[in-house]
Design a protein around this motif. Structure first.
Motif, PDB file in Angstrom:
ATOM      1  N   SER A 252       0.808  -1.212   0.000  1.00  0.00           N
ATOM      2  CA  SER A 252       0.000   0.000   0.000  1.00  0.00           C
ATOM      3  C   SER A 252       0.846   1.269   0.000  1.00  0.00           C
ATOM      4  O   SER A 252       0.325   2.367  -0.187  1.00  0.00           O
ATOM      5  CB  SER A 252      -0.932   0.010   1.227  1.00  0.00           C
ATOM      6  N   PHE A 253       2.166   1.147   0.205  1.00  0.00           N
ATOM      7  CA  PHE A 253       3.051   2.299   0.112  1.00  0.00           C
ATOM      8  C   PHE A 253       3.183   2.732  -1.349  1.00  0.00           C
ATOM      9  O   PHE A 253       2.906   1.958  -2.279  1.00  0.00           O
ATOM     10  CB  PHE A 253       4.436   1.973   0.675  1.00  0.00           C
ATOM     11  N   ASP A 254       3.669   3.950  -1.561  1.00  0.00           N
ATOM     12  CA  ASP A 254       3.936   4.438  -2.908  1.00  0.00           C
ATOM     13  C   ASP A 254       5.273   3.869  -3.373  1.00  0.00           C
ATOM     14  O   ASP A 254       6.330   4.392  -3.041  1.00  0.00           O
ATOM     15  CB  ASP A 254       3.963   5.969  -2.925  1.00  0.00           C
ATOM     16  N   LEU A 255       5.202   2.797  -4.130  1.00  0.00           N
ATOM     17  CA  LEU A 255       6.411   2.109  -4.595  1.00  0.00           C
ATOM     18  C   LEU A 255       6.527   2.181  -6.115  1.00  0.00           C
ATOM     19  O   LEU A 255       7.100   1.289  -6.740  1.00  0.00           O
ATOM     20  CB  LEU A 255       6.365   0.641  -4.142  1.00  0.00           C
ATOM     21  N   SER A 256       5.978   3.250  -6.692  1.00  0.00           N
ATOM     22  CA  SER A 256       5.940   3.346  -8.155  1.00  0.00           C
ATOM     23  C   SER A 256       7.332   3.331  -8.782  1.00  0.00           C
ATOM     24  O   SER A 256       7.519   2.819  -9.885  1.00  0.00           O
ATOM     25  CB  SER A 256       5.195   4.608  -8.574  1.00  0.00           C
ATOM     26  N   LEU A 257       8.326   3.881  -8.063  1.00  0.00           N
ATOM     27  CA  LEU A 257       9.679   3.907  -8.617  1.00  0.00           C
ATOM     28  C   LEU A 257      10.266   2.505  -8.759  1.00  0.00           C
ATOM     29  O   LEU A 257      11.133   2.262  -9.604  1.00  0.00           O
ATOM     30  CB  LEU A 257      10.586   4.767  -7.729  1.00  0.00           C
TER      31      LEU A 257
ATOM     32  N   VAL B 261     -10.046  -3.705  -2.914  1.00  0.00           N
ATOM     33  CA  VAL B 261     -10.929  -2.949  -2.014  1.00  0.00           C
ATOM     34  C   VAL B 261     -10.237  -1.680  -1.535  1.00  0.00           C
ATOM     35  O   VAL B 261     -10.845  -0.590  -1.500  1.00  0.00           O
ATOM     36  CB  VAL B 261     -11.345  -3.829  -0.813  1.00  0.00           C
ATOM     37  N   ALA B 262      -8.960  -1.778  -1.182  1.00  0.00           N
ATOM     38  CA  ALA B 262      -8.213  -0.603  -0.727  1.00  0.00           C
ATOM     39  C   ALA B 262      -8.101   0.443  -1.834  1.00  0.00           C
ATOM     40  O   ALA B 262      -8.197   1.653  -1.579  1.00  0.00           O
ATOM     41  CB  ALA B 262      -6.827  -1.021  -0.247  1.00  0.00           C
ATOM     42  N   ALA B 263      -7.891  -0.030  -3.073  1.00  0.00           N
ATOM     43  CA  ALA B 263      -7.797   0.905  -4.199  1.00  0.00           C
ATOM     44  C   ALA B 263      -9.126   1.638  -4.412  1.00  0.00           C
ATOM     45  O   ALA B 263      -9.145   2.854  -4.672  1.00  0.00           O
ATOM     46  CB  ALA B 263      -7.397   0.158  -5.465  1.00  0.00           C
ATOM     47  N   LEU B 264     -10.249   0.934  -4.297  1.00  0.00           N
ATOM     48  CA  LEU B 264     -11.559   1.577  -4.454  1.00  0.00           C
ATOM     49  C   LEU B 264     -11.827   2.557  -3.316  1.00  0.00           C
ATOM     50  O   LEU B 264     -12.386   3.641  -3.537  1.00  0.00           O
ATOM     51  CB  LEU B 264     -12.656   0.510  -4.503  1.00  0.00           C
ATOM     52  N   ALA B 265     -11.407   2.179  -2.098  1.00  0.00           N
ATOM     53  CA  ALA B 265     -11.603   3.073  -0.951  1.00  0.00           C
ATOM     54  C   ALA B 265     -10.749   4.329  -1.074  1.00  0.00           C
ATOM     55  O   ALA B 265     -11.180   5.427  -0.699  1.00  0.00           O
ATOM     56  CB  ALA B 265     -11.276   2.342   0.346  1.00  0.00           C
TER      57      ALA B 265
ATOM     58  N   VAL C 155     -16.317  -4.302   6.071  1.00  0.00           N
ATOM     59  CA  VAL C 155     -17.196  -5.476   5.943  1.00  0.00           C
ATOM     60  C   VAL C 155     -16.664  -6.409   4.860  1.00  0.00           C
ATOM     61  O   VAL C 155     -16.635  -7.643   5.035  1.00  0.00           O
ATOM     62  CB  VAL C 155     -18.638  -5.032   5.629  1.00  0.00           C
ATOM     63  N   MET C 156     -16.243  -5.816   3.732  1.00  0.00           N
ATOM     64  CA  MET C 156     -15.685  -6.630   2.647  1.00  0.00           C
ATOM     65  C   MET C 156     -14.401  -7.329   3.091  1.00  0.00           C
ATOM     66  O   MET C 156     -14.127  -8.470   2.684  1.00  0.00           O
ATOM     67  CB  MET C 156     -15.405  -5.754   1.431  1.00  0.00           C
ATOM     68  N   ILE C 157     -13.618  -6.662   3.939  1.00  0.00           N
ATOM     69  CA  ILE C 157     -12.388  -7.269   4.461  1.00  0.00           C
ATOM     70  C   ILE C 157     -12.718  -8.504   5.302  1.00  0.00           C
ATOM     71  O   ILE C 157     -12.044  -9.537   5.203  1.00  0.00           O
ATOM     72  CB  ILE C 157     -11.607  -6.239   5.306  1.00  0.00           C
ATOM     73  N   LEU C 158     -13.759  -8.410   6.115  1.00  0.00           N
ATOM     74  CA  LEU C 158     -14.169  -9.565   6.931  1.00  0.00           C
ATOM     75  C   LEU C 158     -14.583 -10.726   6.032  1.00  0.00           C
ATOM     76  O   LEU C 158     -14.225 -11.881   6.276  1.00  0.00           O
ATOM     77  CB  LEU C 158     -15.319  -9.167   7.860  1.00  0.00           C
ATOM     78  N   GLY C 159     -15.346 -10.419   4.984  1.00  0.00           N
ATOM     79  CA  GLY C 159     -15.730 -11.470   4.038  1.00  0.00           C
ATOM     80  C   GLY C 159     -14.532 -12.058   3.323  1.00  0.00           C
ATOM     81  O   GLY C 159     -14.470 -13.278   3.077  1.00  0.00           O
TER      82      GLY C 159
ATOM     83  N   SER D  28      -4.999   7.564   8.535  1.00  0.00           N
ATOM     84  CA  SER D  28      -5.299   8.920   8.084  1.00  0.00           C
ATOM     85  C   SER D  28      -6.024   8.961   6.746  1.00  0.00           C
ATOM     86  O   SER D  28      -6.601   9.987   6.388  1.00  0.00           O
ATOM     87  CB  SER D  28      -4.000   9.733   7.985  1.00  0.00           C
ATOM     88  N   THR D  29      -5.965   7.859   5.991  1.00  0.00           N
ATOM     89  CA  THR D  29      -6.622   7.813   4.677  1.00  0.00           C
ATOM     90  C   THR D  29      -7.539   6.601   4.612  1.00  0.00           C
ATOM     91  O   THR D  29      -7.339   5.618   5.352  1.00  0.00           O
ATOM     92  CB  THR D  29      -5.581   7.724   3.547  1.00  0.00           C
ATOM     93  N   PRO D  30      -8.538   6.629   3.725  1.00  0.00           N
ATOM     94  CA  PRO D  30      -9.443   5.468   3.608  1.00  0.00           C
ATOM     95  C   PRO D  30      -8.713   4.167   3.288  1.00  0.00           C
ATOM     96  O   PRO D  30      -9.059   3.110   3.825  1.00  0.00           O
ATOM     97  CB  PRO D  30     -10.392   5.886   2.477  1.00  0.00           C
TER      98      PRO D  30
END
Length: 557
Positions: free
Chosen positions: A104-109, A198-202, A214-218, A272-274
């Protein structure tokens, strides 16, 4: 951009994510799988260490499912206890959650760096380990790239009129959202991939954090379901760990779901972020499951194992019946069917030998009488299979066989002879060394044991290649097997030299175990040569095998 085009882009990005995850996992498995398995077997006695070992292995494989199946096979073989195995799997699920946090970190490089470095390493080296390391780097690069593509592909969904309706419905019906997430995770066959989606959509505010949790629990329920279903054909003891993990994971997920339905979830405390809030909720769930599950693991596993054994009272008889039915006498008049039956029987022979080859080195490390007796029983099983296959092949009418079928008959017969000889070397030679080591209380030097373990790991890797060649008759794999034989010859030579260097230095343990060390090297080399012989018919058929390995100097002719 139309909705269908958006879905095509999103499907492609998700497919790349799944492929990249698999690429990393197979690279780690091929390069370091044997070492990681050996380390895992030796660290599961302590619950805390078992948890950490399971987490580390899941990070390496990027798959808690792979760890669950692997540990289940250890439990089925009696290598580790069921409760310790279950604790390791709980740790693996936490490790999988930590992988999600890392990604989830910014690892684009890292995308161009990993893909370039991995491709370069893969193309310029012939070393198997380095090639797989290159594969791992390429997989990591593609994995990070796929996350970027998912973000870009989902951006147009902000303007969608249908998505808010779906999201609002799922937000009001958490049970449906929970079940959909479980099913989707099972379809993905990767909880990591689904949770990253799910994290990308959030992160793009396309999904509220509460629904994301909820989706994470599923997804956690679906992740446990993957391993439980994949292990359904395994023996009951091996199935007990994945099924116990599913039960604990499912019950805990339902309890947490009920809790967040009744009480407001303090999402602001999770990050701090969704996206971070969703990912941290996933980590918190698995950490909480470990805390609750450590004291309950023995009880849960005992009940599941009891239930499985009660529902499989005749498993041994069913397996024996299935094994006997492979060599169907009714198929003898149709050579193609008969040879297919023999191939199935040979697969069973290969599986038994792989277990023997794994277990014999574990007995070198920790010799015990029951383990030695179990190894002898497996060899008897190999001998019975060998005799049955020979008699069955002899009954196939030769006048009904084509030239290709005749060659395949001889190939399978020679393979059975080679495999039976491998079993004999294990029980008649290596087991004798184990008895000697046990009776005299001998121990190898750390350097000597490391050398033998590495040599054994190479032979075990060759065994898997040989078994694949026998079934697939793939020329590339056959060539790799022969090349591995040459590589192992060099390893064996260096191992002998290092052992003699220790003898010159008067190392006491090396002197005491010298004959055991050298005899074991010889036995492993003989086993590897027999396994490599399975590649020769395939290479000869394709004109890739010469008549001799000798090179004569002109004056010697």
């Amino acid at each position: 951009m139309s909705g269908s085009v958006v879905l095509i882009h999103l499907a492609g990005a998700i497919a790349l994510l799944l492929w990249a995850t698999r690429m990393v996992r197979t690279g780690v498995e091929r390069a370091y799988g044997d070492v990681l398995r050996r380390k895992l077997r030796n660290t599961l006695s302590n619950p805390i260490i078992a948890t950490l070992a399971g987490a580390l292995l899941a990070i390496c494989f990027q798959s808690a499912t792979a760890v669950s199946i692997l540990v289940g096979s250890f439990v089925g073989s009696g290598i580790v206890g069921g409760s310790s195995g279950l604790i390791a799997v709980l740790g693996a699920d936490l490790g999988s959650a930590l992988v999600v946090r890392l990604l989830s970190f910014d690892l684009s490089l890292l995308v161009p760096i990993a893909t370039f470095a991995g491709t370069t390493i893969f193309l310029v080296t012939e070393n198997r380990i380095w090639k797989q390391f290159g594969r791992i780097l390429v997989g990591v690069g593609l994995l990070l790239l796929s996350l970027q593509l998912i973000g870009l592909a989902s951006e147009p969904l902000r303007e969608s009129h249908i998505l808010p309706v779906i999201i609002n419905y799922l937000s009001s019906d958490v049970v449906t959202a929970f079940l959909i997430a479980a099913i989707a995770t099972w379809l993905f066959h990767s909880s990591v991939a689904f949770i990253l989606l799910v994290a990308a959509l959030a992160s793009r505010e396309l999904m509220p954090v509460e629904l994301g949790v909820v989706m994470i629990l599923g997804a956690n329920l679906g992740g446990g379901l993957i391993a439980a279903l994949l292990s359904r054909t395994m023996p009951a003891p091996s199935r007990s760990v994945p099924l116990s993990n599913l039960v604990m994971r499912g019950i805990f997920a339902v309890i947490v779901l009920a809790g967040i339905s009744l009480f407001r979830l303090p999402v602001e405390m999770l990050g701090s972020t969704p996206a971070l809030q969703v990912v941290h909720a996933h980590i918190a769930f698995n950490l909480g499951l470990i805390i609750v599950g450590l004291p309950l693991a023995p009880l849960v596993h005992r009940q599941i194992a009891k239930w499985l054994s009660g529902n499989n009272p005749q498993v041994g008889e069913l397996l024996a019946e299935r094994e006997a039915s492979a060599l169907d006498p009714a198929a003898l008049d149709v050579p193609s069917r008969a040879l297919a039956n023999v191939t199935r029987a040979v697969v069973g022979m290969c599986e038994t030998l792989e277990v023997m080859l794994k277990n014999v080195m574990e007995l070198y490390d920790q010799p015990d009488r029951p383990g030695i007796d179990a190894l002898a029983e497996l060899d008897d099983k190999v001998d019975r299979k060998h005799a049955s296959i020979k008699l069955y092949l002899a009954k196939i009418p030769p006048e009904q066989m084509s030239e290709t079928e005749t060659r395949r008959t001889h190939e399978l017969l020679e393979a059975c002879v080679a495999l039976e000889q491998v079993g004999d070397i294990i029980t008649r030679n290596m087991v004798v060394h184990i008895h000697k080591k046990l009776e005299r209380g001998l121990t190898f030097t750390p350097e000597g044991w490391q050398e033998l373990s590495s040599l054994h790991a190479s032979v075990l890797s060759s065994a898997r290649l040989a078994f694949n060649v026998l079934i697939s008759r793939d020329a590339d794999i056959a060539l790799q097997l022969v090349q591995e034989k040459d590589r192992l010859r060099e390893i064996e030579r260096h191992t002998r030299h290092r052992h003699f260097d220790r003898l010159r230095d008067n190392t006491k343990k090396s002197i005491e175990t010298s004959s055991l060390h050298l005899d074991t090297i010889r036995d492993l080399k003989q086993i590897n040569s027999l396994l490599a012989s399975l590649a020769y018919p395939v290479l000869k058929e394709r004109g890739m095998l010469g008549g001799t390995r000798l090179t004569l100097e002109p004056e010697a002719v």
